[in-house]
Write an enzyme that holds these catalytic residues in place. Structure first.
Site, PDB file in Angstrom:
ATOM      1  N   GLU A  17      -9.345   4.462   6.317  1.00 25.97           N
ATOM      2  CA  GLU A  17      -8.533   4.912   7.439  1.00 25.97           C
ATOM      3  C   GLU A  17      -9.324   5.663   8.505  1.00 25.97           C
ATOM      4  O   GLU A  17      -9.070   5.496   9.703  1.00 25.97           O
ATOM      5  CB  GLU A  17      -7.376   5.783   6.925  1.00 25.97           C
ATOM      6  CG  GLU A  17      -6.463   5.075   5.944  1.00 25.97           C
ATOM      7  CD  GLU A  17      -5.804   3.824   6.519  1.00 25.97           C
ATOM      8  OE1 GLU A  17      -5.871   3.605   7.749  1.00 25.97           O
ATOM      9  OE2 GLU A  17      -5.216   3.060   5.733  1.00 25.97           O
ATOM     10  N   ALA A  54       2.081  -0.064  10.699  1.00 26.26           N
ATOM     11  CA  ALA A  54       1.449  -1.373  10.510  1.00 26.26           C
ATOM     12  C   ALA A  54       0.635  -1.320   9.229  1.00 26.26           C
ATOM     13  O   ALA A  54       0.225  -0.251   8.782  1.00 26.26           O
ATOM     14  CB  ALA A  54       0.558  -1.729  11.700  1.00 26.26           C
ATOM     15  N   MET A  55       0.388  -2.503   8.643  1.00 26.19           N
ATOM     16  CA  MET A  55      -0.336  -2.599   7.382  1.00 26.19           C
ATOM     17  C   MET A  55      -1.297  -3.776   7.434  1.00 26.19           C
ATOM     18  O   MET A  55      -0.926  -4.875   7.813  1.00 26.19           O
ATOM     19  CB  MET A  55       0.658  -2.754   6.223  1.00 26.19           C
ATOM     20  CG  MET A  55       0.004  -3.016   4.874  1.00 26.19           C
ATOM     21  SD  MET A  55      -1.156  -1.710   4.407  1.00 26.19           S
ATOM     22  CE  MET A  55      -2.207  -2.595   3.275  1.00 26.19           C
ATOM     23  N   GLU A  56      -2.530  -3.533   6.979  1.00 26.08           N
ATOM     24  CA  GLU A  56      -3.657  -4.437   7.212  1.00 26.08           C
ATOM     25  C   GLU A  56      -3.807  -5.555   6.202  1.00 26.08           C
ATOM     26  O   GLU A  56      -4.933  -6.032   5.971  1.00 26.08           O
ATOM     27  CB  GLU A  56      -4.957  -3.622   7.226  1.00 26.08           C
ATOM     28  CG  GLU A  56      -5.354  -2.995   5.890  1.00 26.08           C
ATOM     29  CD  GLU A  56      -4.864  -1.586   5.647  1.00 26.08           C
ATOM     30  OE1 GLU A  56      -5.399  -0.900   4.776  1.00 26.08           O
ATOM     31  OE2 GLU A  56      -3.919  -1.168   6.368  1.00 26.08           O
ATOM     32  N   GLU A  63      -5.933  -2.152  12.675  1.00 23.17           N
ATOM     33  CA  GLU A  63      -5.650  -3.016  11.522  1.00 23.17           C
ATOM     34  C   GLU A  63      -6.697  -4.124  11.375  1.00 23.17           C
ATOM     35  O   GLU A  63      -7.036  -4.515  10.248  1.00 23.17           O
ATOM     36  CB  GLU A  63      -4.248  -3.618  11.645  1.00 23.17           C
ATOM     37  CG  GLU A  63      -3.120  -2.612  11.807  1.00 23.17           C
ATOM     38  CD  GLU A  63      -3.086  -1.554  10.714  1.00 23.17           C
ATOM     39  OE1 GLU A  63      -3.523  -1.834   9.581  1.00 23.17           O
ATOM     40  OE2 GLU A  63      -2.635  -0.429  10.994  1.00 23.17           O
ATOM     41  N   HIS A 118      -9.713  -2.932   9.593  1.00 24.34           N
ATOM     42  CA  HIS A 118      -9.515  -2.910   8.138  1.00 24.34           C
ATOM     43  C   HIS A 118      -9.885  -4.229   7.471  1.00 24.34           C
ATOM     44  O   HIS A 118     -10.129  -4.253   6.259  1.00 24.34           O
ATOM     45  CB  HIS A 118      -8.046  -2.617   7.819  1.00 24.34           C
ATOM     46  CG  HIS A 118      -7.687  -1.172   7.801  1.00 24.34           C
ATOM     47  ND1 HIS A 118      -8.393  -0.228   7.089  1.00 24.34           N
ATOM     48  CD2 HIS A 118      -6.657  -0.499   8.405  1.00 24.34           C
ATOM     49  CE1 HIS A 118      -7.814   0.953   7.247  1.00 24.34           C
ATOM     50  NE2 HIS A 118      -6.774   0.818   8.045  1.00 24.34           N
ATOM     51  N   GLU A 158       0.845  -1.191   0.000  1.00 22.99           N
ATOM     52  CA  GLU A 158       0.000   0.000   0.000  1.00 22.99           C
ATOM     53  C   GLU A 158       0.886   1.249   0.000  1.00 22.99           C
ATOM     54  O   GLU A 158       1.834   1.337   0.795  1.00 22.99           O
ATOM     55  CB  GLU A 158      -0.908   0.024   1.228  1.00 22.99           C
ATOM     56  CG  GLU A 158      -1.949   1.131   1.137  1.00 22.99           C
ATOM     57  CD  GLU A 158      -2.877   1.159   2.336  1.00 22.99           C
ATOM     58  OE1 GLU A 158      -4.092   1.326   2.144  1.00 22.99           O
ATOM     59  OE2 GLU A 158      -2.384   1.014   3.466  1.00 22.99           O
TER      60      GLU A 158
END
Length: 885
Positions: free
Chosen positions: A358, A300-302, A336, A339, A164
């Site tokens: 978001e 962090a990334m979902e 997260e 998401h 992303e």
């Protein structure tokens, strides 16, 4: 901008996209989803196999993409970055070999595309597009990237992905846009001893007999490219069950116990979200994978089923972690996991509506933290986060929540406080307007109707409005399709028959345009008399309104602080609120402090009103109130830089106000102490240390010196704070010792912290050494950029000039998603007029014309800070003279 109680998940970065204007609902509906690719071909499935070569930072890839050709075409265009193609072939999906074509391949690096041109038009139908290619492994968090980290056993290297917003194209030639959803199967060849993790569970593993293995994962659900994930390394994994779902955490070897809190929290959150959304989590597992290092872009990334979180936001290290870290771990995990529905199951059509991902996840994390950990009293964090958004939203360079995004740079810049914090605040306000049950019912309907598809904002508003039976769409459009912050002016005409009558006038709060013609909003307003359990509500529409509030006495407007607006009281009303300040709820105390600060710094009310409120705050006020006041004092102290006499007078006042609060809680935690008290202890030690409090600095130094012989000298929850005071006030010998500690440290999370602390020294010569150290390989590839930006906190001119002078080296140490805002951000806290020209010159030379909002925002912040110093500090100084500062 002052430090405020911003939630842990806030990405405090000023983003930029092309300025959007408010559109009518009809105009909004008529806008077709943006695409940077032709619409004549659509992927339905990716079958990916790759072999990473971690030692050479490269990989070999094969992909077969099932595509539908929707119109006859001689060209297929998709996204690709830093790839070389060995072969490309298109064959019919049926397997009929009567039609097969090997196209000509051309790559456009600037457009980030690969074009396959065929000799004859490809007819409408279903095909398989197969490609053999090679790609690069990055050392920053873009695409497939490598992280090197220290362990007691020596250096290790692990691989992770971050796609992303526009970086799946660095890993797979793909239609790398959110609306092009497809399913994925992924196969990787990795060292036999390593663990490989992706979105779905492992379906099959084959030992290749050469020290490597082939791992194939189960097919994913239909999803956008940016949600695909892969990681491989020397990991441990722990799991728990939530119904039929396997919830897991994965860390570097030996650290999985430090992720237990995250694991337990994830199970609780997942269970709660299944109920709230009314649609069960659809994947068989949900992992959270810890990566050493960091990024300038994200924490962090979902990724669906495989959340990536940097160690500093996932692990609870027993030697340095604090109650604040614990809250951050929970809050980020809750964000997260939200998401997994808002973003993954239902995805925005294009990045214009990024806030649907978001803003909602930010709001949901706050709601869930309040529900599951009421002892933390994190409801106040929502007020601090809203205040942060308002500060950015009140300058000319702001943008609407729903924004126009056209370029790759603009996509990355869309991840800012307007998208996250303003989006969350608008949701909070609208939920308060329609009621929690109606809001939830609307969300459930939205989820069921749009699962596995893409949406725009109005799809959500329609479901909320239908569930609530109230006119939501117009209010939502006011706050999401136009930028800016409403201002509600309040005057009272006295109390008659047990009711206080208010006259309300709506304007606009700005920091840099006092003569600006106000925009208009329909503003939900809630007011109550101090001490009353009854409130009154109205919708201020058309610029003015009246409201009768039950009870007599001081009235708080925006009671409960759910509204997204500033409140400006007439002087008589503000005096009543100030005199009754100690009786207010903590959330209203914080809201009124925030408004008094913002309005005082812009000259719309006396700047000294904030000091009056700080003086009226009782010692036993909520710890978060005192934390906010400490942050404001730190900001005022920074404004006094270069004026030693007046700074000394301010510091005397600030220390005298904070010292009794600190004396009450002391250096040592008490049995059963609440987490907010422990957090305040750290806040006060840090603030008093930065204000030059001789006793605090001496005690921090004593504890640092005693740590080798006294295990109680630096307890874990104060270790970072004590080291921070020591590092901030370090001399050369102390800095050298901290540097030696960093070099010797074998726990990567602690090592990263120490390198960061080397960058906060007040001493300019030591700051210069930190900058020079950042350009070496020693701190680690992902620590260098943050070291430079940390130096900028104390020395913005030094850090900016250094980074620009060494741009070729610094560029390699910043993830590409952050480049256009990284350099302007270094100078944004300057008080020097020359910085305006420097940032502008940098932007003109190195940033595309349509992507300069971060630079323009940084310039606006410098200009605002100079104005505050020149026009507001005299009133503060006069107040100090009058009140014994």
């Amino acid at each position: 901008m002052r430090r405020s109680l911003v939630s842990a998940i806030a990405l405090a970065l000023a983003g930029l996209s092309i300025t959007a204007v408010a559109q009518s609902p009809a105009a909004t509906a008529a806008v077709q989803a943006t695409t940077q690719l032709p619409r004549n071909v659509r992927p339905t499935h990716y079958d990916v196999a790759f072999v990473p070569h971690a030692e050479t930072l490269s990989f070999d890839g094969k992909v077969t993409i099932a595509v539908d050709v929707l119109k006859p075409t001689t060209r297929i265009v998709l996204n690709a970055v830093d790839m070389k193609f060995a072969s490309v072939q298109l064959t019919p999906a049926s397997g009929n070999a009567t039609y097969a074509a090997a196209p000509q391949v051309s790559v456009d690096a600037a457009a980030q595309t690969a074009t396959f041109t065929f000799a004859q038009p490809v007819p409408v139908g279903s095909y398989k597009l197969s490609m053999d290619y090679t790609g690069k492994i990055s050392t920053q968090a873009n695409g497939l990237f490598a992280i090197d980290y220290d362990t007691k056993a020596g250096k290790q290297r692990a691989l992770f992905t971050q796609f992303e917003a526009p970086d799946a194209r660095r890993f797979i030639p793909s239609w790398d846009e959110p609306a092009y959803k497809a399913t994925f199967t992924l196969e990787a060849t990795v060292p036999s001893a390593q663990m490989a993790i992706s979105n779905m569970p492992v379906a099959d593993t084959s030992d290749l007999g050469n020290g490597s293995k082939r791992v194939r994962f189960a097919a994913s659900p239909k999803m956008s490219t940016y949600l695909l994930f892969f990681s491989a390394g020397d990991f441990d994994r722990a799991t728990a069950k939530m119904g039929d779902i396997e919830v897991g955490v994965a860390t570097q070897k030996g650290l999985v116990d430090q992720a237990r809190f995250a694991l337990d929290s994830s199970v609780d959150v997942l269970r709660d979200y299944n109920d709230y959304f009314g649609v069960d989590y659809p994947l068989p597992k949900l992992d959270n994978i810890a990566s050493p290092g960091g990024s300038q872009f994200f924490s962090a990334m979902e990724n669906w089923g495989a959340i990536l979180t940097f160690e500093h936001t996932l692990l609870m290290n027993p030697t340095i972690s604090t109650p604040s870290d614990k809250q951050r771990v929970f809050g980020v995990a809750a964000h997260e996991i939200a998401h997994q529905w808002f973003g993954n199951l239902v995805t925005m059509q294009w990045w214009d509506d990024l806030w649907l991902n978001e803003g909602f996840a930010t709001w949901m994390a706050g709601r869930t933290t309040e529900k599951m950990h009421p002892e933390w009293n994190t409801g106040l964090s929502a007020v601090g986060a809203r205040d942060f958004a308002m500060s950015l939203d009140a300058v000319a360079t702001t943008h609407p929540v729903v924004q126009r995004v056209q370029t790759v740079e603009q996509v990355s810049q869309a991840f800012d406080a307007i998208t996250y914090q303003k989006g969350s605040a608008v949701i909070r306000m609208l939920e308060g307007y329609v009621g929690a049950d109606a809001w939830r019912d609307g969300v459930r309907s939205y989820m069921k109707k749009h699962a596995y598809s893409n949406t725009v904002s109005d799809d959500l508003w329609r479901e909320i409005q239908a569930a609530a039976g109230k006119p939501v769409l117009d209010i939502a459009h006011d706050f999401t399709l136009q930028q800016g912050v409403p201002l509600i002016r309040v005057a009272a005409s006295g109390c008659v028959d047990g009711k206080t009558a208010l006259a309300l006038t709506q304007g606009e709060f700005t920091k840099d345009r006092p003569e600006k013609k106000s925009l208009s909003w329909r503003v939900p307003v809630i007011a109550s008399v101090v001490g009353s359990n009854t409130d009154a509500r109205t919708l201020v529409d058309g610029g003015s309104g009246t409201l009768e509030v039950p009870g007599c006495g001081p009235v708080v407007v925006n009671a409960g602080q759910t509204g997204y607006y500033r409140t400006l009281y007439a002087p008589a009303q503000f005096a009543e609120v100030r005199n009754g300040f100690a009786k207010l709820s903590s959330i209203d105390q914080l809201g009124i402090l925030n408004d008094a600060w913002a309005l005082g710094m812009t000259g719309q009310q006396p700047a000294s009103d904030y000091l009056d409120l700080a003086s009226a705050t009782p010692i036993d006020a909520d710890p978060q109130i005192w934390g906010d006041i400490a942050g404001a004092f730190s900001s005022l102290d920074a404004y006094y830089a270069g004026d030693a006499a007046r700074r000394a007078k301010f510091r005397k006042f600030a220390i005298a106000r904070l010292a009794p609060v600190f004396a009450k809680i002391g250096w040592t935690a008490k049995p059963g102490e609440a987490d907010p008290v422990a957090i305040l202890r750290s806040d006060l030690i840090g603030t008093l240390g930065s204000l030059g409090d001789a006793e605090v600095i001496a005690e921090a130094r004593r504890r640092y010196a005693a740590q080798a012989t006294d295990p109680t000298a630096m307890p874990a929850d104060l270790r970072r704070t004590i080291l921070g005071v020591v590092a901030l006030n370090a001399d050369k010998a102390t800095w050298d010792q901290l540097h030696a500690d960093a070099v010797a440290e074998k726990t990567q999370l602690v090592k990263d912290m120490l390198y960061s602390l080397l960058s906060i020294a007040k001493d300019k010569a030591l700051a210069q050494r930190a900058l020079e150290l950042a350009l070496t390989d020693e701190p680690g590839a992902t620590n260098s950029a943050s070291m430079i930006s940390t130096v900028a906190g104390q020395h913005p001119e030094l850090a900016f000039d250094f980074a620009v002078a060494h741009r070729a080296q610094v560029d390699k140490k910043v993830d590409t998603s952050s480049l256009s805002r990284y350099y302007p951000g270094l100078g944004s806290n300057s008080l020097e007029p020359a910085m305006v020209g420097k940032i502008k010159a940098y932007a003109d030379a190195h940033i595309a014309a349509g992507s300069r909002r971060p630079a323009e925002t940084a310039i606006a912040n410098v200009q605002y800070r100079i104005k505050v110093r020149n026009e507001r500090l005299p009133a503060i100084s006069a107040w100090l003279d009058k009140n014994g500062g």
